[in-house]
Design a protein around this motif. Structure first.
Motif: not given
Length: 237
Positions: A99-123
């Motif tokens: 993640l290159d400069g993602v600023q919005d906390p809601g976006n970051l939280g959702t991206i972490i949730r998306i990663a978890d859904w798709f089995g991506i364990t590292t951001i």
């Protein structure tokens, strides 16, 4: 009864400097708190109403009104905990997000949730990406922060050292649905307003475009774009 000092301390943890000073963060609600407890995070303070189901942890019982006084939510949800930050072991992962400069906390939280859904364990996050331990981020992950490694680093240096394909979604990229995608690599997602920064853009080896099917919005929300991109990688895998 909860004290004024306890209320003040929890409120201080909305600010990064206090979270960093004490190495702690706040989580709320049965789902998020439960996931963190089950993942082995240490709750240094745990406040719960009588409605909170027993998770096998001793909690300081508080009234609904007391919970409202310490909560960061408009509608508090039975339990609030102050957890100690925990370094999770970095698991081998063929596919990671950067993640290159993602600023919005809601976006970051959702991206972490998306990663978890798709089995991506590292951001991997650039240093100017929002703090993953911000209460709004933790809440938006819906517990996924317990299972995903968030690593803040010099993103440019990390990508430069990587010996895997580096993918990025760009307006001058090639249709993602028509491009070969590897099961191993780095997927870069950029800032909400400016996209991927020039130094990182220069390191991308595979430029992708999520095509627009009719004239409409100028761009996609970064979390939605992340979900589409991760889904296409996993569909191919």
């Amino acid at each position: 009864m909860i004290s004024k000092n306890q209320i003040k301390y929890v409120h201080q943890l909305e600010l990064k400097k206090f979270r960093k000073r004490d190495g702690v963060f706040v989580a709320e609600g049965p789902k998020v708190v439960g996931d963190l407890l089950r993942a082995g995070f240490e709750a240094v303070q745990l406040y719960a109403t009588g409605e909170w189901p027993d998770e096998g942890r001793e909690a300081q019982e508080v009234s609904d009104e007391e919970l409202r006084k310490i909560s960061f939510l408009q509608h508090p949800q039975q339990v609030l905990a102050v957890f100690r930050m925990k370094e999770k072991p970095v698991a081998d992962s063929d596919l990671v997000l950067a993640l290159d400069g993602v600023q919005d906390p809601g976006n970051l939280g959702t991206i972490i949730r998306i990663a978890d859904w798709f089995g991506i364990t590292t951001i991997y996050c650039s240093e100017d990406t929002a703090d993953a331990w911000n209460p709004k981020v933790v809440q938006a992950t819906m517990g996924s922060i317990a299972r995903v490694n968030i690593i803040y680093t010099d993103l440019e240096e990390m990508i430069r050292r990587a010996q895997v394909p580096v993918y990025g979604t760009l307006l001058d990229g090639e249709n993602i649905y028509a491009q070969p995608l590897s099961s191993k690599g780095i997927i870069v997602m950029g800032n909400e307003g400016n996209g991927i920064s020039a130094p990182i853009r220069s390191l991308i080896t595979n430029r992708l475009l999520i095509p627009q099917f009719h004239e409409g919005p100028e761009s996609l929300n970064v979390a939605i774009a992340t979900a589409i991109t991760c889904s296409e990688f996993r569909r191919r895998g």
